[in-house]
Motif scaffolding. Structure first.
Motif, PDB file in Angstrom:
ATOM      1  N   GLU A  72       0.828  -1.210   0.000  1.00  0.00           N
ATOM      2  CA  GLU A  72       0.000   0.000   0.000  1.00  0.00           C
ATOM      3  C   GLU A  72       0.858   1.254   0.000  1.00  0.00           C
ATOM      4  O   GLU A  72       0.439   2.304  -0.499  1.00  0.00           O
ATOM      5  N   VAL A  73       2.060   1.156   0.570  1.00  0.00           N
ATOM      6  CA  VAL A  73       2.989   2.274   0.612  1.00  0.00           C
ATOM      7  C   VAL A  73       3.819   2.330  -0.662  1.00  0.00           C
ATOM      8  O   VAL A  73       3.995   3.401  -1.265  1.00  0.00           O
ATOM      9  N   PHE A  74       4.336   1.173  -1.085  1.00  0.00           N
ATOM     10  CA  PHE A  74       5.353   1.161  -2.124  1.00  0.00           C
ATOM     11  C   PHE A  74       4.806   1.168  -3.546  1.00  0.00           C
ATOM     12  O   PHE A  74       5.475   1.675  -4.452  1.00  0.00           O
ATOM     13  N   ARG A  75       3.618   0.636  -3.790  1.00  0.00           N
ATOM     14  CA  ARG A  75       3.062   0.715  -5.147  1.00  0.00           C
ATOM     15  C   ARG A  75       2.875   2.159  -5.589  1.00  0.00           C
ATOM     16  O   ARG A  75       3.354   2.555  -6.660  1.00  0.00           O
ATOM     17  N   GLN A 103       8.459   7.247 -10.624  1.00  0.00           N
ATOM     18  CA  GLN A 103       8.696   7.091 -12.058  1.00  0.00           C
ATOM     19  C   GLN A 103       8.047   8.202 -12.876  1.00  0.00           C
ATOM     20  O   GLN A 103       8.504   8.521 -13.973  1.00  0.00           O
ATOM     21  N   SER A 104       6.997   8.819 -12.343  1.00  0.00           N
ATOM     22  CA  SER A 104       6.356   9.913 -13.076  1.00  0.00           C
ATOM     23  C   SER A 104       7.180  11.193 -13.028  1.00  0.00           C
ATOM     24  O   SER A 104       7.030  12.064 -13.884  1.00  0.00           O
ATOM     25  N   ILE A 105       8.044  11.313 -12.017  1.00  0.00           N
ATOM     26  CA  ILE A 105       8.826  12.541 -11.859  1.00  0.00           C
ATOM     27  C   ILE A 105      10.298  12.326 -12.221  1.00  0.00           C
ATOM     28  O   ILE A 105      10.906  13.165 -12.884  1.00  0.00           O
ATOM     29  N   TYR A 126       1.774  11.747  -4.708  1.00  0.00           N
ATOM     30  CA  TYR A 126       1.875  10.539  -3.889  1.00  0.00           C
ATOM     31  C   TYR A 126       0.640  10.386  -3.002  1.00  0.00           C
ATOM     32  O   TYR A 126       0.058   9.293  -2.908  1.00  0.00           O
ATOM     33  N   LEU A 127       0.231  11.452  -2.320  1.00  0.00           N
ATOM     34  CA  LEU A 127      -0.946  11.350  -1.457  1.00  0.00           C
ATOM     35  C   LEU A 127      -2.183  10.977  -2.254  1.00  0.00           C
ATOM     36  O   LEU A 127      -3.015  10.175  -1.799  1.00  0.00           O
ATOM     37  N   LYS A 128      -2.307  11.524  -3.439  1.00  0.00           N
ATOM     38  CA  LYS A 128      -3.478  11.211  -4.273  1.00  0.00           C
ATOM     39  C   LYS A 128      -3.447   9.749  -4.693  1.00  0.00           C
ATOM     40  O   LYS A 128      -4.475   9.060  -4.648  1.00  0.00           O
ATOM     41  N   ALA A 129      -2.260   9.259  -5.076  1.00  0.00           N
ATOM     42  CA  ALA A 129      -2.161   7.850  -5.473  1.00  0.00           C
ATOM     43  C   ALA A 129      -2.348   6.930  -4.267  1.00  0.00           C
ATOM     44  O   ALA A 129      -3.026   5.895  -4.371  1.00  0.00           O
ATOM     45  N   LEU A 130      -1.782   7.303  -3.137  1.00  0.00           N
ATOM     46  CA  LEU A 130      -1.888   6.500  -1.925  1.00  0.00           C
ATOM     47  C   LEU A 130      -3.343   6.335  -1.501  1.00  0.00           C
ATOM     48  O   LEU A 130      -3.771   5.236  -1.121  1.00  0.00           O
ATOM     49  N   ALA A 131      -4.095   7.421  -1.563  1.00  0.00           N
ATOM     50  CA  ALA A 131      -5.477   7.403  -1.048  1.00  0.00           C
ATOM     51  C   ALA A 131      -6.500   7.115  -2.123  1.00  0.00           C
ATOM     52  O   ALA A 131      -7.710   7.292  -1.906  1.00  0.00           O
ATOM     53  N   SER A 132      -6.067   6.653  -3.293  1.00  0.00           N
ATOM     54  CA  SER A 132      -6.976   6.292  -4.375  1.00  0.00           C
ATOM     55  C   SER A 132      -6.979   4.790  -4.644  1.00  0.00           C
ATOM     56  O   SER A 132      -7.706   4.323  -5.491  1.00  0.00           O
ATOM     57  N   GLN A 133      -6.117   4.059  -3.921  1.00  0.00           N
ATOM     58  CA  GLN A 133      -5.988   2.631  -4.191  1.00  0.00           C
ATOM     59  C   GLN A 133      -7.277   1.905  -3.844  1.00  0.00           C
ATOM     60  O   GLN A 133      -7.853   2.147  -2.799  1.00  0.00           O
TER      61      GLN A 133
END
Length: 476
Positions: A393-396, A403-405, A469-476
């Motif tokens: 959940e953290v590393f994905r 990789q996006s930046i 990162y926060l957006k990706a973390l909390a969208s999983q």
């Protein structure tokens, strides 16, 4: 072993090019800079500053952005040591436990006479932002507050609650905010795991990102007081047992002593991964210390670099000394502070006993100094925290955001050579991971030093990293 298998992309985008792109809206660039400036220009040192002032200012910004008053609180043990805790409410009915973000808002002392600029004035000069806390760690504090405001403005609803705690006394003092909150208001910050931007992050070589470090374990911090005493007397009648000489001789022996060579699973993974990004002898030496039995010759060459040296040994260094009361009198006592960063697996008391052995002077008194300033005859037997599990959940989302930046750079485990507030969350059973988007050149680490600074383009890259990162973390 590598923590994360990285994706090698054909294109490489530097932080400078990224920061100059249109991916960071002007309104958020301005907001992040304004928050950063406000934090830098708020003195939060232990001696004369106040974390409460900074915490109140950040609370006001979140309230102005529409966060409910009940979800943004400032509390602490006294009027100067306030901590801000903000909760970004997630999807209604979510059964997922919250995510905790922690960041200290206090800073170490800074003498104006040591700096070329005012340490508590936010200065933009030669492509850098200057000021106390620009590296440690008001840069990341600003990005977390900015991301909360930006995500709320966009109407983003996370899949779980996100908690932000901006806290006191990580750098010193008697009122560590994370420790105090866990002991007194655990319900406010209880979480599935914690992200602590006070460690890790992009490692840069002349502005080019070469890896993303993730703190997986950290050294143990300890201060020791070394004291020599004698009757003193008139300086015209020098004594052979001058207290200053006793302490100076002991510190000289410490300077010439290297603690044993050590590695562990985390540092071996770091050396192995780092060897793939370096060349020639350095790459070979890094590979040679990445196995179960590190090569001593390679370790000796690497130890000439202060960073690699700290990753291969416990380190102890004299940081302060006090002696005498008059220029024409022998000192009745001399006192030195020795600061140690202890390799995982060893306790503070074990290292205190090792210092006594190194000093080889039974007339010296070697005492342990607690974080609160208490002086004890014996240290703790507590050892460093064990590495947390590698939670996908953290590393994905971390790998995707990196990789996006900074396409193509590896995500590498690290042992934090200093100390962070993760020691409190880990000991409370909250797995904690250290990383941020704030890149610092390897040869420009000025945290706790004079003329602390961060490159402007790297700050804005870090702003965008935190948001993504926060957006990706909390969208999983």
């Amino acid at each position: 072993m590598r923590l994360i298998t990285t994706l090698l992309l054909s294109a490489f985008l530097t932080p400078a090019l990224y920061a100059q792109s249109n991916l960071l809206p002007v309104v958020d660039k301005t907001l992040a800079r304004d928050i950063f400036k406000e934090l830098i220009e708020t003195n939060t040192t232990d001696s004369v500053g106040s974390t409460t002032v900074a915490a109140d200012a950040m609370r006001k910004r979140l309230l102005d952005a529409g966060f409910p008053e009940s979800d943004v609180v400032v509390l602490g043990p006294n009027s100067r040591k306030g901590n801000m805790v903000a909760r970004y409410r997630g999807r209604s009915g979510s059964a997922m436990k919250p995510v905790l973000l922690i960041g200290h808002i206090d800073v170490v002392e800074a003498k104006r006479s040591d700096w070329t600029t005012d340490p508590f004035q936010f200065i933009e000069k030669d492509g850098y932002f200057y000021g106390r806390g620009t590296q440690d760690m008001k840069d990341s504090d600003a990005t977390m507050v900015e991301s909360f405001i930006r995500l709320r403005r966009e109407g983003f609803v996370p899949n779980r609650d996100i908690i932000l705690a901006l806290t006191a006394d990580e750098e010193g003092g008697k009122s560590n905010g994370v420790d105090w909150l866990l002991k007194n208001h655990r319900d406010l910050i209880d979480a599935a795991f914690a992200i602590n931007p006070d460690a890790g992050g992009p490692e840069l070589e002349k502005g080019r990102a070469i890896s993303m470090g993730v703190e997986a374990t950290e050294k143990l911090y300890a201060d020791f007081r070394v004291t020599a005493t004698n009757p003193g007397g008139h300086s015209s009648l020098p004594r052979p047992d001058n207290a200053i000489y006793h302490v100076a001789d002991a510190l000289g022996r410490l300077e010439k002593t290297s603690f044993p060579l050590e590695t562990n699973e985390v540092t071996r993974a770091y050396f192995s991964s780092s060897s793939e990004t370096e060349k020639d002898q350095l790459a070979a030496d890094l590979k040679a210390v990445s196995g179960p039995v590190p090569d001593p010759a390679a370790a000796q060459r690497l130890s000439k670099d202060m960073i690699y040296n700290s990753l291969l040994h416990t380190t102890c260094v004299a940081t302060m000394m006090f002696a005498g009361h008059a220029p024409n009198a022998l000192p009745g006592s001399a006192v030195a502070n020795v600061n140690c960063r202890i390799f995982p697996g060893h306790s503070q008391e074990e290292i205190r006993q090792e210092l006594i052995r190194i000093f080889a002077d039974p007339t010296l008194r070697v005492q342990y100094v607690t974080d609160a300033g208490e002086v004890l005859e014996q240290s703790s037997d507590r050892r460093s925290m064990a590495p947390p599990p590698l939670n996908p959940e953290v590393f994905r989302p971390l790998e995707a955001t990196v990789q996006s930046i900074w396409p193509g750079i590896p995500v590498i485990p690290e042992m934090e050579t200093g100390a962070t507030d993760s020691i409190y969350t880990m000991n409370a059973g909250i797995p904690s991971y250290g990383f941020s988007g704030m890149g610092i050149d390897r040869d420009d680490d000025r945290a706790h030093g004079r003329d602390e600074r961060i490159r402007i383009v790297d700050f804005y890259a870090g702003v965008q990293f935190e948001y993504l990162y926060l957006k990706a973390l909390a969208s999983q």
